[in-house]
Design an enzyme around this catalytic site. Structure first.
Site, PDB file in Angstrom:
ATOM      1  N   ASP A 216      48.906  29.260  47.218  1.00  0.00           N
ATOM      2  CA  ASP A 216      47.971  28.428  46.459  1.00  0.00           C
ATOM      3  C   ASP A 216      46.887  29.346  45.891  1.00  0.00           C
ATOM      4  OD1 ASP A 216      46.409  26.419  45.454  1.00  0.00           O
ATOM      5  OD2 ASP A 216      46.051  25.410  47.347  1.00  0.00           O
TER       6      ASP A 216
ATOM      7  N   THR B  65      45.191  33.333  51.931  1.00  0.00           N
ATOM      8  CA  THR B  65      45.979  33.578  53.136  1.00  0.00           C
ATOM      9  C   THR B  65      46.852  34.823  52.981  1.00  0.00           C
ATOM     10  OG1 THR B  65      46.096  31.173  53.407  1.00  0.00           O
ATOM     11  CG2 THR B  65      47.552  32.495  54.800  1.00  0.00           C
TER      12      THR B  65
HETATM   13  P1  IMP Z   1      46.069  29.680  50.066  1.00  0.00           P
HETATM   14  O1  IMP Z   1      45.416  30.559  51.084  1.00  0.00           O
HETATM   15  O2  IMP Z   1      45.072  28.924  49.231  1.00  0.00           O
HETATM   16  O3  IMP Z   1      47.111  30.388  49.214  1.00  0.00           O
HETATM   17  O4  IMP Z   1      46.777  28.506  50.835  1.00  0.00           O
HETATM   18  C1  IMP Z   1      47.820  28.715  51.601  1.00  0.00           C
HETATM   19  C2  IMP Z   1      48.037  27.615  52.616  1.00  0.00           C
HETATM   20  O5  IMP Z   1      47.460  26.340  52.253  1.00  0.00           O
HETATM   21  C3  IMP Z   1      49.512  27.377  52.666  1.00  0.00           C
HETATM   22  O6  IMP Z   1      50.133  28.294  53.538  1.00  0.00           O
HETATM   23  C4  IMP Z   1      49.598  25.951  53.089  1.00  0.00           C
HETATM   24  O7  IMP Z   1      49.536  25.872  54.489  1.00  0.00           O
HETATM   25  C5  IMP Z   1      48.381  25.299  52.496  1.00  0.00           C
HETATM   26  N1  IMP Z   1      48.716  24.600  51.222  1.00  0.00           N
HETATM   27  C6  IMP Z   1      48.382  24.984  49.966  1.00  0.00           C
HETATM   28  N2  IMP Z   1      48.836  24.111  49.052  1.00  0.00           N
HETATM   29  C7  IMP Z   1      49.495  23.145  49.764  1.00  0.00           C
HETATM   30  C8  IMP Z   1      50.195  21.950  49.369  1.00  0.00           C
HETATM   31  O8  IMP Z   1      50.340  21.572  48.195  1.00  0.00           O
HETATM   32  N3  IMP Z   1      50.735  21.225  50.396  1.00  0.00           N
HETATM   33  C9  IMP Z   1      50.635  21.576  51.698  1.00  0.00           C
HETATM   34  N4  IMP Z   1      49.986  22.682  52.107  1.00  0.00           N
HETATM   35  C10 IMP Z   1      49.414  23.460  51.137  1.00  0.00           C
END
Ligand code: IMP
Ligand code: MG
Length: 179
Positions: free
Chosen positions: A107, A111
């Site tokens: 996203d 992470t």
């Molecule tokens: P990031 O650090 O913003 O890239 O988010 C990563 C984490 O957010 C993912 O590993 C998911 O656990 C959660 N996440 C992000 N988008 C979604 C979604 O659309 N549905 C469910 N979990 C999400």
């Protein structure tokens, strides 16, 4: 494929079917085989979300892959007041290994940036990213993912490992939030 799915207070509609996912996984697997055959690759699947994707992907890999599951945990350090990230579950040394991180979704990329920093300190020979889903419009990660199942709009999805408040992971397809 089930039509509308209700999880807690929200409703979700079918988005990516089981057949579409499985077909794409076979393509990803042959791409990975081409790139990693003879390199003794080590795949690190990030829990909890990537469990289903990793399992299905592995059924097709022919590059003699090794698999470990890892989890990112954050805690407040004892010596500083800042949050410290730690990767738990890593049992083998990554030194000089060709490492592929398996994720469910990218996203913002926050992470993945944390995971990358933690893994780079282990001095792998190479480090790449394989994610089932990518939200290209919100992704600001420092590392471009090389293996992506599907690019999707900035919308909330569940199923195929992804959860909404810990539910919905069991669905064999991906569903999108109905607004
Ligand atoms: P990031 O650090 O913003 O890239 O988010 C990563 C984490 O957010 C993912 O590993 C998911 O656990 C959660 N996440 C992000 N988008 C979604 C979604 O659309 N549905 C469910 N979990 C999400
Ligand atoms: Mg996740």
């Amino acid at each position: 494929m089930r039509s509308v799915v209700h999880i807690h207070d929200l409703s979700f509609a079918p988005f990516i079917s089981e057949t579409t996912i499985q077909t794409r996984i076979q393509e990803l697997a042959s791409q990975l085989d081409t790139d990693y055959i003879g390199k003794d690759p080590l795949f690190l699947a990030v829990l909890n979300g990537a469990f289903m994707f990793a399992a299905d992907l592995f059924k097709h890999l022919k590059c003699q892959p090794e698999l470990s599951f890892v989890k990112v945990s954050s805690y407040v350090g004892t010596k500083s007041s800042g949050r410290v990230d730690e990767l738990i579950g890593l049992q083998t040394s990554l030194k000089k290994r060709h490492v592929i991180v398996i994720e469910d979704i990218l996203d913002t990329g926050v992470t993945m940036d944390k995971i990358f920093t933690l893994l780079e300190s282990e001095q792998p020979a190479s480090l790449s990213i394989c994610s089932m889903l990518l939200k290209p419009y919100s992704y600001k990660g420092k590392h471009q993912p090389k293996y992506i199942g599907f690019e999707i709009e900035d919308q909330f999805v569940v199923g195929y490992g992804l959860d909404y408040k810990e539910h919905g992971r069991e669905l064999p397809a991906v569903y999108q939030l109905i607004r």
